[in-house]
Design an enzyme around this catalytic site. Structure first.
Site, PDB file in Angstrom:
ATOM      1  N   THR A 217       0.826  -1.206   0.000  1.00 21.58           N
ATOM      2  CA  THR A 217       0.000   0.000   0.000  1.00 21.58           C
ATOM      3  C   THR A 217       0.861   1.256   0.000  1.00 21.58           C
ATOM      4  O   THR A 217       0.516   2.255  -0.641  1.00 21.58           O
ATOM      5  CB  THR A 217      -0.937  -0.006   1.223  1.00 21.58           C
ATOM      6  OG1 THR A 217      -1.688  -1.225   1.237  1.00 21.58           O
ATOM      7  CG2 THR A 217      -1.895   1.164   1.175  1.00 21.58           C
ATOM      8  N   GLU A 433      13.995 -24.617  29.568  1.00 21.34           N
ATOM      9  CA  GLU A 433      14.684 -23.701  28.655  1.00 21.34           C
ATOM     10  C   GLU A 433      16.144 -24.095  28.470  1.00 21.34           C
ATOM     11  O   GLU A 433      16.701 -23.929  27.379  1.00 21.34           O
ATOM     12  CB  GLU A 433      14.581 -22.269  29.177  1.00 21.34           C
ATOM     13  CG  GLU A 433      13.162 -21.742  29.346  1.00 21.34           C
ATOM     14  CD  GLU A 433      12.340 -21.847  28.084  1.00 21.34           C
ATOM     15  OE1 GLU A 433      12.907 -21.773  26.976  1.00 21.34           O
ATOM     16  OE2 GLU A 433      11.100 -22.017  28.195  1.00 21.34           O
TER      17      GLU A 433
END
Length: 623
Positions: A217, A433
């Protein structure tokens, strides 16, 4: 150069404001007039009737003027002001005690009929005026509805390109190939003879295809700013209405306006809303969307030629567009707008930080290196978040700390420090983790660990973040398998620490992502063992009798084989992750302890803790 036409919407708005202002001015003026007529004269001081009679009998009152029950008193003294009083209704002032022989002059006047007359007139005319006003209002509303109904099939396109503040190609960083394609369109509109003398014809349509946020755009706005011709912008969804034929009518009206103002440009954003393949739904050729598409096809390449109207369209779903829309003669040129490369990302960041005060510690090149795969919209968001964080801290300039925090907030979500975890949950998150980190650190084809944290971010309890050292266009089988193995590292670490019965829901998103990658490898990339070099693309399906249908281009036996291949990849990834973690159990414990103490560690600290981690033979795929 096209003349700038007056904006009719603004003109109508100004007329409505003027009418409304006049209406309220009349209302206020009439209210003040009525108030002045009916309001009593409050300038005179009011005194009691007994005092007036007493003073009159003593000769201190010069004159009493009686009008109805109201009396105006004029004292003898010239310096004394006129006063007013009220007598009892139904009796004269003499009956109330005034001496007949008093020297006071008594003047009796008939009461004024002005107020009563106006009141009677108001009773008659005010309801009449209200009734007439109501009918006029209803007639205007009906007229407005009629005008709206008559304009239902009119185009809602907005005219751009002639504004004072324009976007030009120099304002847009990156997308050089796309800008070159569009610059040719602009140059043809400015210098048509240069092309016509060589027999060249400008493309009738240019289709901008790219991921969301890549600047489709924005490039269209730059074309509007550069071309200096009427530029009509509309969204594909604005053509489609619940009434059949309205969309086609709006298409005709839009192209009629553009032809009237030729040379002109029409920009249709999100054209996939109206340009999808025909025949996929109920209703046949009488479906409203298909009627609209048919009209677009005719307008773009029908019997009428030489209109000098160029159509720009943008979409991120070019695969669902109708083939008739994509053929030469309609959209002759397809411009692919890719995700920006490193140098383009640095240039885009430079544009977004151009008017922002930045500290000398800010390194846009380093940030560009870390944002591989980010779109222009993502980079703009990072720049804006950095400015917001700096303003929140009352800083005068944006520092590298603000930039890093903004990047991490956009990429992996904001920190949720308010979320409280007990000690067991913190330990579980740390080992989870650490499992991801150690597997990714050891495997040879994995991206390096960028950051590990056990602070909840976004929707996760912790994050192990891997970043590629450079931009990559392709991913090979070994890289995919290493991604799968490090995704399974968290679940494997839980299993080793707590046993099979101690696994939790913390690995849910990891397992989901691993399964998606494995299926993509088998179905879309042809990377299976039994189904090597075969692609089984799933169609998005369509609506038939209000039920979603999917076209599966393979048999049930093939579907079973695909499931077996996916299962084999997941099991292999789990086995490799388990081999790495068991072989480096001491490094796993050390990394988990550091995470429990520091909560968040960066790449250098991870490498320091995992310096002795090694790749076991069982986890190797190739030498």
């Amino acid at each position: 150069m096209a003349k700038k036409k007056p904006n009719l919407n603004n003109k109508n708005k100004r007329n409505n404001i003027a009418r409304l202002s006049l209406f309220w001015a009349v209302i206020i003026f009439g209210s003040l007039l009525l108030f002045s007529i009916f309001s009593p004269n409050d300038d005179l001081k009011e005194v009691g009737v007994s005092e007036v009679i007493s003073r009159a009998n003593e000769g201190e009152i010069k004159k009493i003027t009686i009008e109805g029950n109201e009396m105006t008193i004029t004292p003898e003294g010239e310096d004394e002001p006129t006063q007013k009083s009220f007598k009892e209704a139904g009796s004269s002032i003499y009956e109330q005690g005034l001496n007949q022989e008093a020297e006071t002059e008594v003047v009796v006047q008939p009461p004024s009929q002005t107020g009563e007359t106006l009141w009677n007139l108001a009773i008659i005319f005010v309801p009449l005026i209200l009734i007439i006003g109501f009918f006029l209002f209803m007639m205007r509303q009906a007229q407005g509805q009629n005008n709206q109904a008559m304009g239902f099939g009119k185009s809602k396109a907005k005219l751009y390109g002639l504004d004072k503040e324009r976007v030009v190609f120099s304002d847009i960083a990156g997308n050089d190939a796309a800008k070159q394609d569009l610059e040719e369109v602009v140059d043809f509109l400015k210098h048509p003879k240069k092309y016509e003398t060589l027999g060249a014809k400008i493309p009738k349509g240019v289709l901008l295809v790219g991921n969301p946020g890549t600047g489709k755009t924005m490039l269209a706005r730059a074309v509007a700013g550069e071309a200096n011709v009427p530029f009509f912008s509309i969204s594909g969804s604005e053509f489609v209405e619940m009434f059949v034929g309205v969309g086609a009518s709006r298409v005709r009206d839009l192209f009629a306006k553009a032809k009237k103002n030729a040379p002109a440009i029409i920009f249709i954003d999100e054209i996939d809303a109206v340009g999808r393949k025909r025949g996929s739904g109920m209703g046949g050729g009488h479906d409203e969307r298909e009627q609209t598409l048919n009209q677009i096809l005719v307008e773009m390449d029908g019997f009428e030629t030489g209109t000098n109207v160029i159509v720009l369209a943008a979409t991120n779903r070019a695969d669902v567009l109708d083939p008739a829309l994509l053929r030469p003669g309609r959209f002759d040129r397809r411009t692919n707008i890719m995700l920006p490369e490193r140098k383009d990302r640095e240039a885009i960041l430079g544009v977004h930080f151009k008017n922002k005060p930045v500290d000398e510690t800010v390194n846009l090149d380093k940030l560009a290196a870390k944002t591989a795969g980010s779109s222009g919209a993502d980079l703009a968001n990072i720049a804006n978040e950095a400015a917001i964080i700096a303003a929140r801290e009352d800083a005068k300039k944006i520092t590298n700390k603000h930039l890093t925090e903004a990047f991490e907030k956009v990429a992996i979500g904001p920190e949720r420090k308010a979320k409280v975890m007990n000690e067991r949950e913190k330990e579980l998150t740390a080992y989870h983790e650490a499992g991801h980190a150690i597997v990714g650190h050891v495997l040879p084809d994995s991206d390096p660990v960028h950051k590990v944290t056990i602070i909840p971010r976004g929707g996760t309890g912790g994050v192990t973040w891997f970043l590629p050292p450079e931009d990559k266009s392709y991913t090979n089988v070994y890289e995919f398998k290493d991604i799968l193995a490090r995704a399974m590292g968290g679940r494997v670490a839980e299993k080793i620490l707590y046993g099979d019965d101690g696994i939790t829901t913390g690995a849910g998103s990891d397992l989901r992502k691993a399964t998606e990658i494995a299926r993509d490898m088998i179905i879309e990339q042809g990377m299976g063992n039994k189904l090597r070099d075969q692609v089984f693309h799933d169609d998005n399906g369509g609506m038939v009798f209000d039920k979603m249908t999917h076209e599966r281009p393979y048999s049930d036996d093939t579907a079973r084989t695909i499931d077996e291949e996916v299962e084999a990849l997941i099991k292999e990834a789990s086995r490799r992750a388990e081999a790495v973690i068991i072989a480096n159990r001491e490094s796993l414990d050390a990394l988990a302890d550091v995470l429990l103490e520091e909560e968040t560690i960066e790449e250098d600290r991870v490498n320091e803790v995992l310096a002795n981690a090694t790749l076991p033979k069982e986890a190797k795929l190739h030498s």
